[in-house]
Every structure is written in structure tokens, then in C-alpha cells.
Design an enzyme around this catalytic site. Structure first.
Site, PDB file in Angstrom:
ATOM      1  N   HIS A  95      -7.550  -5.620  -0.039  1.00  0.00           N
ATOM      2  CA  HIS A  95      -6.383  -4.748   0.137  1.00  0.00           C
ATOM      3  C   HIS A  95      -5.409  -5.264   1.196  1.00  0.00           C
ATOM      4  O   HIS A  95      -4.200  -5.068   1.079  1.00  0.00           O
ATOM      5  CB  HIS A  95      -6.856  -3.340   0.509  1.00  0.00           C
ATOM      6  CG  HIS A  95      -5.779  -2.299   0.453  1.00  0.00           C
ATOM      7  ND1 HIS A  95      -5.225  -1.868  -0.732  1.00  0.00           N
ATOM      8  CD2 HIS A  95      -5.136  -1.612   1.436  1.00  0.00           C
ATOM      9  CE1 HIS A  95      -4.303  -0.955  -0.481  1.00  0.00           C
ATOM     10  NE2 HIS A  95      -4.219  -0.776   0.821  1.00  0.00           N
ATOM     11  N   SER A 105       0.830  -1.189   0.000  1.00  0.00           N
ATOM     12  CA  SER A 105       0.000   0.000   0.000  1.00  0.00           C
ATOM     13  C   SER A 105       0.880   1.261   0.000  1.00  0.00           C
ATOM     14  O   SER A 105       1.600   1.507  -0.965  1.00  0.00           O
ATOM     15  CB  SER A 105      -0.955  -0.028   1.198  1.00  0.00           C
ATOM     16  OG  SER A 105      -1.961   0.958   1.080  1.00  0.00           O
TER      17      SER A 105
END
Length: 386
Positions: free
Chosen positions: A361, A156
Site C-alpha cells: 500500500h 490512498s
């Protein structure tokens, strides 16, 4: 009524709700409790932030350099333990594992002259983490080990950090054997998180926080907001169902890979703190539909950049081999945004979609099947050692 009264009493129970813990001992424990060796290494950024790196030493072996995501710390790579966490899998596979901690998180929360209670301490976005902290830590690692390159892994914002560093400081590319970015946030205008339609509200909230002297989000210091949140969770005021509902809205629902035991372990290390400006920088990129430097306003931009709008990060200067890993159930990183990034990388060697259609994610670091991605990373890193 009695439940609400109990919750109210919990939230008013005073500032000393948790016992202060030595961050160095806490950082060590994230590794030693799984019976792996550990070393702590202090690094100071060029502008004075004291950064603490953890190492799972495997001397004279290739270096696996791990960088954490937004609001997180190196513990995201160890929290699930052996076989499930990349730090341990990397050590078992024969890598010398170094875990970075960017400024402002639990393990890098001090400065040679500034205090975290001061606004100036938090006067940074992910840009400074990328261009000041990361080069200092990578340089330190190479100096200590005597090796010439590292295999970089970032999740990320950890991927964002690499893209900023390697584009703004092109000379660093020569120190990167391979870069592995899972769910990297760069182009961010197509995300489907709540941030995509709450932009104005979030800007207002950030303004209010700054007015009342709150420049950090998610920090774990005594008296912090998170201290009260943790107390509310432990006291039953915030249920597990509420936590999971909020989590799935942000990262994509995948309840099969995150059980109660896992969640409780993650809560002890996440969030680990970040600056409000880091979040604001992401929001600016979402609004502008560009992967660009921080927007200080037209007058300040003219002073800093020589133009009224912040420039784009020059991705064409990234020459290190880059591998991208993504899931199709990730509200944070839309496929169109990832495609935009992939097209602009001159040396993209892999664009790997994870097979599970519900891969979200955080499955790369907190999912029970995250090892599938870890094995891919280790396989490709070894390929660039041969």
C-alpha cells in the site's frame, strides 16, 4: 524490570516533550533541505479552515497537483528526497508542482473562528476535505497560474478525495487534465487489514475517545498522544521490530523497500493528524459494503439526505480521465474492491498493476522503488498535455 521502569518514567516525563516548531518553517524545510525552490500559499476553505499549500514553482508549465493520504501531509511526496519522491521528480520532468494539505493535518491546523481544542473543529470526514478543501485549493492554483487544468495525483485517501469531489461536484471534471490514483480507497469491504475483523472494537474505541474529548488521531501538537509515542520510540520502549510488525500488518510486508534510515525520516512527518470522523467514515463504508456518504443515523440522515441510509457517491458523474495504480500485496485495497471501482468509472484510461508481487500500500510513496510508479504517472500526465 529496570527497562519497564525507564519506559514508565519516560511516559510520565510531562507534556512538554517536544519543542514547538513553526509549521510553515517545517513545511518549507521538507523541500528546501533538498535544494529545491519553495513557495507557501495560504488558502481558506468556504467554511473557514486555513489550508497551507506548498509549491515547487516551475512557472508556465503544466500543473501537477498532489494530494496526500489519511493521517498524512504533503511531506509524503518529498520525504525520500530527489529521484525517490514524486514532487521532485515532477519538477525535474517539467511540471509546476503544487502540494495540498487537507484540514486538520500539521500544516492546515487552524480556523478563522474555531480552535483545535474544540470538538467542532474536528466535525468533518474526508467528505468535507473533498468537497470544500480540494475545490478551494484547485481553484486557487488555477487562478494564480492562469492555467485551465491540473493533473491530479492522490494516494490512498487522496484518491478517495478525488472520487468524492469529482462525483459530487461534476463541474470540477473540466478542471482535471488527468487523475492518477494509487491504491485508492473507495469500495472497502474486502480489505484484509485488522480493521476487517475489529469493527466493533474500533467503534467502541472511537466512542471512548469522544467521551474523553479526543477527536483527533495522530496529531503532533504539544501534549498529544503522538508526543508520548515518539518519546517512547526514542527511549527504546517501542522497538523498530515492533514498529515494522505493526506496519506490515496494515500495509503488506515488503521489508526490502523500507530501511531504517527511511523509516526514521518518515517518522518525523507521519502521522500528521486527522479527525476521528475520517476513520469512522471508512469503517462505515467497510460495514455497508458501499462507497457512500457519512452515516449520521436514520433521523439525521432523513434531514440531510431525505432517506434513512446515506446515498452512494455518484461515480458515473466522473468524466475526467482516471488512471488507477495498484499492488497485489496491498491489504488495504483488495483487487475485488478495486475491480468494483474500475467498473463504475466512465472514463477509466488505465488500470496499472505494479510488476513487483510484493508491492504494498505504501510503496507508491515510501518504497525505495516508488519511482517506477512515479515515472508512469508523469508519462501519462504528459500524454494528456499533448
Amino acid at each position: 524490570m529496570s527497562n519497564w521502569l525507564s519506559c514508565f518514567q519516560i511516559l510520565l516525563a510531562g507534556r512538554a516533550l517536544v519543542q514547538a516548531i513553526d509549521p510553515n518553517e517545517l513545511l518549507k524545510s521538507t523541500i528546501t533541505k533538498h535544494n529545491y525552490p519553495v513557495e507557501l500559499h495560504p488558502v481558506t476553505s468556504p467554511d473557514g479552515y486555513h489550508l497551507t499549500m506548498a509549491r515547487i514553482p516551475n512557472a508556465r508549465r503544466p500543473i501537477l497537483f498532489l494530494m496526500h493520504s489519511f493521517l498524512s501531509s504533503s511531506a509524503e511526496y518529498t520525504v525520500l528526497g530527489p529521484r525517490q519522491s514524486l514532487a521532485f521528480s515532477g519538477f525535474d520532468a517539467g511540471f509546476d508542482v503544487w502540494l495540498a494539505n487537507g484540514r486538520g493535518n500539521t500544516f492546515s491546523r487552524s480556523h478563522r473562528s474555531l480552535d483545535p481544542s474544540q470538538k467542532q473543529f474536528w466535525d468533518f470526514s474526508f467528505h468535507e476535505v473533498s468537497t470544500l478543501d480540494l475545490p478551494a485549493m484547485i481553484g486557487y492554483v488555477l487562478n494564480v497560474t492562469g492555467r485551465g487544468k491540473v493533473h491530479y495525483v492522490g494516494h490512498s485517501q487522496g484518491g478517495t478525495n478525488f472520487l468524492v469531489m469529482a462525483s459530487m461536484l461534476p463541474e470540477i471534471n473540466g478542471k482535471i487534465a488527468s487523475a492518477h490514483l494509487s491504491s485508492p480507497v473507495a469500495f472497502w469491504s474486502k480489505n484484509t487489514t485488522p480493521m476487517s475483523y475489529l469493527y466493533d472494537e474500533l467503534l467502541t474505541m472511537i466512542g471512548v475517545f469522544e467521551q474523553i474529548g479526543l477527536y483527533e488521531i495522530g496529531g503532533r501538537s504539544v501534549g498529544s498522544v503522538m508526543e508520548y509515542v515518539e518519546k517512547a520510540i526514542d527511549g527504546g520502549c517501542i522497538s523498530e521490530d515492533m514498529l515494522m510488525m505493526g506496519l506490515w500488518m496494515l500495509v503488506g510486508e515488503h521489508g526490502e523497500t523500507l530501511n531504517r534510515t527511511t523509516l526514521n525520516g518518515i517518522r518525523k512527518v507521519f502521522p500528521a493528524g486527522a479527525s476521528l470522523r475520517q476513520g469512522l467514515h471508512f469503517l462505515q463504508m467497510m460495514k455497508s459494503e458501499r462507497f457512500c456518504l457519512f452515516d449520521y443515523g436514520e433521523q439525521e440522515n432523513l434531514k440531510r439526505y431525505g432517506k434513512v441510509a446515506p446515498p452512494n457517491y455518484p461515480l458515473e458523474k466522473i468524466t475526467a480521465p482516471v488512471a488507477l495504480y495498484y499492488g497485489t500485496n496491498d491489504p488495504f485495497v483488495a483487487l475485488k474492491d478495486l475491480d468494483d471501482l474500475a467498473r463504475k468509472l466512465p472514463n477509466l484510461v488505465l488500470k496499472q498493476k505494479m510488476d513487483d508481487p510484493k508491492w504494498n500500500h505504501i510503496d507508491f510513496i515510501f518504497g525505495s522503488h516508488g519511482y517506477e510508479a512515479h515515472q508512469l504517472v508523469l508519462k501519462w500526465a504528459k500524454a494528456y498535455e499533448s
